[in-house]
Design a protein around this motif. Structure first.
Motif, PDB file in Angstrom:
ATOM      1  N   LYS A 296      -9.782   0.618  -9.460  1.00 26.66           N
ATOM      2  CA  LYS A 296      -8.501   0.074  -9.022  1.00 26.66           C
ATOM      3  C   LYS A 296      -8.544  -1.450  -8.993  1.00 26.66           C
ATOM      4  N   MET A 297      -9.689  -2.015  -8.618  1.00 30.97           N
ATOM      5  CA  MET A 297      -9.848  -3.468  -8.645  1.00 30.97           C
ATOM      6  C   MET A 297      -9.703  -4.002 -10.067  1.00 30.97           C
ATOM      7  N   ALA A 298     -10.305  -3.308 -11.039  1.00 33.12           N
ATOM      8  CA  ALA A 298     -10.228  -3.750 -12.434  1.00 33.12           C
ATOM      9  C   ALA A 298      -8.791  -3.712 -12.942  1.00 33.12           C
ATOM     10  N   ASP A 299      -8.081  -2.628 -12.634  1.00 33.99           N
ATOM     11  CA  ASP A 299      -6.692  -2.493 -13.089  1.00 33.99           C
ATOM     12  C   ASP A 299      -5.813  -3.573 -12.452  1.00 33.99           C
ATOM     13  N   ALA A 300      -5.985  -3.770 -11.161  1.00 38.28           N
ATOM     14  CA  ALA A 300      -5.178  -4.773 -10.452  1.00 38.28           C
ATOM     15  C   ALA A 300      -5.490  -6.171 -10.961  1.00 38.28           C
ATOM     16  N   GLY A 301      -6.771  -6.431 -11.168  1.00 41.38           N
ATOM     17  CA  GLY A 301      -7.186  -7.749 -11.619  1.00 41.38           C
ATOM     18  C   GLY A 301      -6.613  -8.087 -12.989  1.00 41.38           C
ATOM     19  N   LYS A 302      -6.719  -7.154 -13.927  1.00 44.00           N
ATOM     20  CA  LYS A 302      -6.238  -7.435 -15.286  1.00 44.00           C
ATOM     21  C   LYS A 302      -4.719  -7.577 -15.333  1.00 44.00           C
ATOM     22  N   ALA A 303      -4.019  -6.862 -14.475  1.00 43.72           N
ATOM     23  CA  ALA A 303      -2.562  -7.033 -14.410  1.00 43.72           C
ATOM     24  C   ALA A 303      -2.225  -8.442 -13.930  1.00 43.72           C
ATOM     25  N   MET A 304      -3.039  -8.959 -12.999  1.00 36.52           N
ATOM     26  CA  MET A 304      -2.804 -10.312 -12.492  1.00 36.52           C
ATOM     27  C   MET A 304      -3.215 -11.359 -13.522  1.00 36.52           C
ATOM     28  N   TRP A 305      -4.183 -11.044 -14.377  1.00 37.61           N
ATOM     29  CA  TRP A 305      -4.520 -11.958 -15.481  1.00 37.61           C
ATOM     30  C   TRP A 305      -3.285 -12.146 -16.361  1.00 37.61           C
ATOM     31  N   ALA A 306      -2.632 -11.038 -16.696  1.00 39.79           N
ATOM     32  CA  ALA A 306      -1.468 -11.109 -17.587  1.00 39.79           C
ATOM     33  C   ALA A 306      -0.360 -11.962 -16.967  1.00 39.79           C
ATOM     34  N   ASP A 307      -0.168 -11.816 -15.669  1.00 40.34           N
ATOM     35  CA  ASP A 307       0.843 -12.633 -14.989  1.00 40.34           C
ATOM     36  C   ASP A 307       0.479 -14.116 -15.057  1.00 40.34           C
ATOM     37  N   PHE A 308      -0.812 -14.419 -14.926  1.00 35.84           N
ATOM     38  CA  PHE A 308      -1.265 -15.813 -14.977  1.00 35.84           C
ATOM     39  C   PHE A 308      -1.055 -16.390 -16.378  1.00 35.84           C
ATOM     40  N   PHE A 309      -1.333 -15.585 -17.415  1.00 39.10           N
ATOM     41  CA  PHE A 309      -1.160 -16.053 -18.793  1.00 39.10           C
ATOM     42  C   PHE A 309       0.301 -16.420 -19.076  1.00 39.10           C
ATOM     43  N   ALA A 310       1.219 -15.674 -18.456  1.00 42.87           N
ATOM     44  CA  ALA A 310       2.639 -15.954 -18.670  1.00 42.87           C
ATOM     45  C   ALA A 310       3.005 -17.332 -18.122  1.00 42.87           C
ATOM     46  N   LYS A 311       2.307 -17.746 -17.079  1.00 43.11           N
ATOM     47  CA  LYS A 311       2.581 -19.048 -16.463  1.00 43.11           C
ATOM     48  C   LYS A 311       1.736 -20.164 -17.082  1.00 43.11           C
ATOM     49  N   VAL A 312       0.504 -19.816 -17.503  1.00 45.31           N
ATOM     50  CA  VAL A 312      -0.422 -20.798 -18.071  1.00 45.31           C
ATOM     51  C   VAL A 312      -0.938 -20.233 -19.396  1.00 45.31           C
ATOM     52  N   PRO A 313      -0.159 -20.316 -20.465  1.00 41.30           N
ATOM     53  CA  PRO A 313      -0.497 -19.662 -21.737  1.00 41.30           C
ATOM     54  C   PRO A 313      -1.845 -20.064 -22.305  1.00 41.30           C
ATOM     55  N   ALA A 315      -4.525 -20.352 -20.946  1.00 42.90           N
ATOM     56  CA  ALA A 315      -5.634 -19.662 -20.290  1.00 42.90           C
ATOM     57  C   ALA A 315      -6.049 -18.390 -21.034  1.00 42.90           C
ATOM     58  N   GLU A 316      -5.121 -17.798 -21.787  1.00 41.58           N
ATOM     59  CA  GLU A 316      -5.385 -16.485 -22.377  1.00 41.58           C
ATOM     60  C   GLU A 316      -6.557 -16.500 -23.348  1.00 41.58           C
ATOM     61  N   SER A 317      -6.616 -17.456 -24.238  1.00 41.15           N
ATOM     62  CA  SER A 317      -7.710 -17.491 -25.214  1.00 41.15           C
ATOM     63  C   SER A 317      -9.049 -17.753 -24.543  1.00 41.15           C
ATOM     64  N   VAL A 318      -9.044 -18.544 -23.499  1.00 41.19           N
ATOM     65  CA  VAL A 318     -10.289 -18.828 -22.768  1.00 41.19           C
ATOM     66  C   VAL A 318     -10.797 -17.554 -22.102  1.00 41.19           C
ATOM     67  N   VAL A 319      -9.897 -16.839 -21.433  1.00 49.18           N
ATOM     68  CA  VAL A 319     -10.285 -15.601 -20.752  1.00 49.18           C
ATOM     69  C   VAL A 319     -10.727 -14.542 -21.754  1.00 49.18           C
ATOM     70  N   GLU A 320     -10.046 -14.449 -22.881  1.00 45.69           N
ATOM     71  CA  GLU A 320     -10.433 -13.456 -23.892  1.00 45.69           C
ATOM     72  C   GLU A 320     -11.840 -13.722 -24.417  1.00 45.69           C
TER      73      GLU A 320
END
Length: 328
Positions: A296-313, A315-320
């Motif tokens: 559940k932590m993994a699912d919640a965390g990755k959903a919040m990553w996606a929200d962060f990418f929408a605000k700070v685009p 960040a996505e390539s760095v996290v990937e």
């Protein structure tokens, strides 16, 4: 204390001479932490080593607990504008000036020092660009211990977490706890004990350091070090001040930062271990998340990553790139 004594001893060994020349360059380093905090102790050890290593030509004064008047959220801008020459700053608290710096609070992203090392390898160039754009450079990073949850009843499974009224420490922790099925609460830390005693709150989310120092064992009995995130402090220096130094002075300071950083990380790990021991000595039961809660932590965390990418685009390539290295 033994760890910090060894750091101080190491700084003396690393020093290049102990000449008595008067300081030619005086810098102020602001830290928000008090004298007993390991980050502040590391900064003091570093300042002492620089003074020794440059034979007194660079004299850094460490100002504790914000005593120089720089707010904890204004470290980045204060170094940028030359109000102070150096700062020990918690990165996510500078996100108002540079949104990417809030990334380390994302759940399930950085878990433990090994992952923090990999994160800094991948994200380091991005951090360098951000700090350069704010007229400064990073000399070293030191991570904080990770947060967990303090509760009256054991929290091990996803089901155990459901409905737990846990005091959150920032907006990200509030959202994460909510996604885990808890019922997070906004509450001044000073009111936590009374709220738990009254039965309106079940516990709190925070680190072992805060838990032990605040004696949370007096009104909660269980701690689960969920280790859902890890945030670093960075010690930075104003580029105008840095560039005014001689090549030899810069090389000496960078060499000391590189060599002492590992000891500072050891001090952070020792802080977590010693404060966990304090919790246990005072009767707290330390547990670990089971597979259902981890999932559940993994699912919640990755959903919040996606929200962060929408605000700070950006960040996505760095996290990937980072996630590919650590297998997330």
């Amino acid at each position: 204390m033994k760890i910090m004594n060894s750091i101080l001893a190491a700084s003396a060994v690393l020093a290049i001479g102990t000449g008595g020349a008067a300081a030619e360059t005086k810098w102020d380093l602001s830290t928000a932490w008090g004298a007993n905090n390991f980050h502040a102790q590391s900064a003091i050890a570093f300042a002492d080593a620089v003074r020794e290593g440059t034979k007194g030509s660079v004299d850094i004064t460490v100002h504790l607990s914000g005593e120089i008047g720089v707010k904890i959220t204004e470290k980045l801008s204060s170094v940028e504008n030359g109000i102070i020459q150096m700062a020990d700053m918690l990165l996510f608290l500078q996100a108002g000036e540079a949104p990417f710096l809030g990334i380390d609070t994302l759940p399930y992203l950085i878990q433990g020092q090994d992952e923090m090392k990999t994160w800094l390898e991948v994200a380091g160039p991005t951090y360098d660009k951000i700090f350069a754009s704010h007229n400064q450079k990073v000399l070293y990073y030191v991570p904080w211990p990770s947060p967990g949850v303090y509760t009256k009843e054991p929290v091990v499974s996803a089901e155990d977490m459901s409905g737990q009224r846990i005091r959150a420490f920032n907006a990200t922790s509030f959202e994460f706890l909510n996604r885990l099925g808890a019922a997070p609460v906004e509450l001044p830390f000073g009111e936590l004990a009374a709220a738990v005693a009254a039965g309106t709150v079940d516990g709190a989310a925070t680190s072992t350091s805060t838990g032990a120092n605040s004696k949370l064992y007096q009104f909660t009995s269980h701690f689960n070090p969920l280790n859902w995130s890890m945030s670093p402090d960075a010690v930075t220096v104003n580029l105008d001040a840095w560039n005014a130094l001689s090549d030899e002075e810069r090389a000496t300071i960078e060499g000391l930062a590189d060599k002492m950083e590992a000891d500072f990380w050891t001090a952070s790990a020792a802080e977590d271990e010693s404060k966990t021991a304090v919790l246990v000595e005072n009767g707290m039961t330390v547990s670990a998340a089971d597979d259902s809660l981890k999932a559940k932590m993994a699912d919640a965390g990755k959903a919040m990553w996606a929200d962060f990418f929408a605000k700070v685009p950006e960040a996505e390539s760095v996290v990937e790139a980072y996630a590919a290295k650590v297998g997330k």
